[in-house]
Enzyme design. Structure first.
Site, PDB file in Angstrom:
ATOM      1  CE1 TYR A 140      -3.057  -2.965   0.152  1.00 42.52           C
ATOM      2  CE2 TYR A 140      -3.978  -2.095   2.171  1.00 42.52           C
ATOM      3  CZ  TYR A 140      -3.999  -3.012   1.153  1.00 42.52           C
ATOM      4  OH  TYR A 140      -4.967  -3.983   1.131  1.00 42.52           O
ATOM      5  CE  LYS A 190       2.114 -18.021  -0.803  1.00 40.39           C
ATOM      6  NZ  LYS A 190       1.473 -19.309  -0.539  1.00 40.39           N
ATOM      7  CG  ASP A 246      -7.065  -4.307   4.032  1.00 38.27           C
ATOM      8  OD1 ASP A 246      -8.068  -4.249   4.769  1.00 38.27           O
ATOM      9  OD2 ASP A 246      -6.952  -3.633   2.991  1.00 38.27           O
ATOM     10  CG  ASP A 250     -12.426  -6.675   5.578  1.00 35.41           C
ATOM     11  OD1 ASP A 250     -12.023  -5.963   6.513  1.00 35.41           O
ATOM     12  OD2 ASP A 250     -13.036  -6.232   4.596  1.00 35.41           O
TER      13      ASP A 250
END
Ligand code: NAD
Length: 366
Positions: A140, A190, A246, A250
Site C-alpha cells: 500500500y 508468505k 487487511d 475482514d
C-alpha cells in the site's frame, strides 16, 4: 481531552454521531470532558477543498490527543486518479502520524454466537483474538506504476517493500500484546514465495528470542486464511504485514457476526492514535439509519483505553470508562437488540433497531 473527529463519507457521519453521544455520556459518568474538532478527509474533503487530506486536517490531528474516524470513500470518487482518491487521504494520515501498528480485536460476544457463520458447537468456545497489522509499509505504500509499451501492452506494478526496522517494531508490538494476553503469537507471511516475507520471518525470529514465555508459530498466509475458518480459537495474537492483515481481518470479522462489530486502533510510538471501525463507508446503506454503530462505539472504547488513558495523569478513569462502554454494548446485545446486519436468523420487530436507536440504547445502559 482534544479529539479530532473525521466523520467522512457514507455511513461515517451516522455512526460517528452515535459514538460521540456515548463518549459524552461516559465523560459525565467518569468525570472527564472532551473537546471535539470536526475536520474533513476523504470524499467530502475532495468535494470541499479539492484534496482528500487538507493541511488543516493533518495539523489538527497532530495536535490532538486522539483521532476518531468514521469511514471514507464511495463510487462518486472512484474514477479519480489514485493520489486524489479518498483512500489516499487515509493512507496519508496514517503515514504522517507514524501509525505503524493497527490493532484489530476479533471477539465473538456470546449473545451473537448464532449470528456467526461458525457451527454453534465451535462458537461455544470463546473466540477472542487480535490481529496486529503493519500499517505504513508493504504494497500500500510501495512504488507503483502503470505503463504501456510500444506493442500496446499495458502493465501495472505495485511493489511490496519492507525494511528490517519496520518489521521489528511491529512484531515487537505483537509480542508485548501477547504478554498481556494468553501468550501465544502467530507470525503470518508468505516466506515460501516472497523475499519481503523471508525478511519478515528472519526478523520475527530475532525478536522472539526476547520473549521466551510466548508460544510462537510461523504460518503461511494461505494456511492462516483457512485456519481462521477451521479453528479460529487456536489464535491469540496474529502479527502480519499490511495487505495480508487487511484481508485476514475482514475475513475474521465475519466470525463475530458482522463487519459492523469490529473496532480498530492505529498506534505509533507515542500516545496519539487513530480509532476507526474496520469496515468502509457502506454506501449501499448510507443515509438510511440502519448501519450498525457498534464497531464505531467500541473504537471509542479502545481510544479511552489506549490514547486517553496514556495522555492523562489519572489514566484509571479512562480505562474504567472503556470497560463500561464495552459492558453497555454487551448488555444491550444480551437483551436481544440487533441492527439489520445482525438479524439474519430472525429477531422480533421490536428488537430490530436502527443505528440511532442502538446508539441511544447503549448510551442509556451506560
Ligand atoms: P464496506 O465495508 O463499506 O461494506 C461491505 C458490506 O458490509 C456492505 O454490504 C455494507 O453495507 C456492510 N457494512 C459495512 N459496515 C457496516 C455497518 N457498520 N453496519 C451494517 N453493515 C455494514 O466495504 P465496500 O463496500 O467494499 O467499500 C465501500 C467504500 O468504503 C469504498 O469506497 C472503499 O474504498 C471504502 N473503504 C473505506 C475504509 C475506511 O475508511 N477505513 C475501509 C474499507 C473500505
Amino acid at each position: 481531552m482534544n479529539i479530532a473527529v473525521i466523520k467522512g463519507d457514507g455511513i461515517g457521519p451516522e455512526i460517528v454521531n452515535q459514538a460521540l453521544d456515548v463518549l459524552v455520556r461516559a465523560g459525565e459518568k467518569f468525570g472527564f470532558e472532551c473537546k471535539f474538532t470536526d475536520v474533513l478527509m476523504g470524499g467530502c474533503a475532495i468535494d470541499q477543498t479539492g484534496v482528500p487530506l487538507p493541511e488543516e486536517t493533518l495539523s489538527v490531528c497532530m495536535q490532538s490527543d486522539a483521532v476518531l474516524l468514521g469511514a471514507v470513500g464511495g463510487a462518486k470518487w472512484d474514477s479519480l486518479p489514485g493520489h486524489l482518491r479518498p483512500e489516499a487521504g487515509l493512507l496519508g494520515l496514517r503515514g504522517a502520524l507514524g501509525l505503524f501498528a493497527n490493532i484489530r480485536p476479533v471477539k465473538l460476544f456470546s449473545a451473537l454466537s448464532s449470528a456467526s457463520p461458525l457451527k454453534l458447537s465451535t462458537a461455544e468456545t470463546p473466540l477472542d483474538l487480535v490481529i496486529v497489522r503493519e500499517l505504513t509499509g508493504g504494497a500500500y505504500f510501495g512504488k507503483r506504476s502503470t505503463s504501456t509499451d510500444s506493442k500496446g501492452i499495458k502493465t501495472a506494478t505495485d511493489s511490496m517493500t519492507y525494511s528490517d526496522f519496520e518489521i521489528e517494531r511491529l512484531v515487537r508490538a505483537g509480542f508485548e500484546l501477547a504478554m498481556k494476553r494468553r501468550k501465544k503469537l502467530h507470525s503470518v507471511d508468505k516466506a515460501n514465495v516472497l523475499d519481503s516475507s523471508r525478511l519478515w520471518r528472519e526478523i520475527a525470529h530475532k525478536v522472539k528470542s526476547g520473549y521466551p514465555d510466548v508460544e510462537y508459530q510461523d504460518m503461511l498466509v494461505d494456511n492462516c486464511a483457512m485456519q481462521l475458518i477451521r479453528n479460529p480459537m487456536q489464535f491469540d495474537v496474529i502479527v502480519t504485514e499490511n495487505l495480508f492483515g487487511d484481508i485476514l481481518s475482514d475475513e475474521a470479522s465475519m466470525l463475530t457476526g458482522s463487519l459492523g462489530m469490529l473496532p480498530s486502533a492505529s498506534l505509533g510510538g507515542g500516545s496519539l492514535g487513530l480509532y476507526e471501525p474496520i469496515h468502509g463507508s457502506a454506501p449501499d446503506i448510507a443515509g438510511k439509519d440502519i448501519a450498525n454503530p457498534i464497531a464505531m462505539i467500541l473504537s471509542v472504547s479502545m481510544m479511552l483505553d489506549h490514547s486517553l488513558a496514556a495522555a492523562a495523569q489519572e489514566g484509571r478513569k479512562f480505562k474504567d470508562a472503556a470497560l463500561a462502554i464495552e459492558n453497555a454494548v454487551l448488555s444491550v446485545l444480551n437483551d436481544g437488540y440487533r441492527t439489520a446486519d445482525l438479524t439474519a436468523d430472525g429477531v422480533s420487530a421490536e428488537k430490530n433497531v436502527s443505528c440511532s436507536e442502538m446508539g441511544q440504547l447503549i448510551k442509556e445502559r451506560l
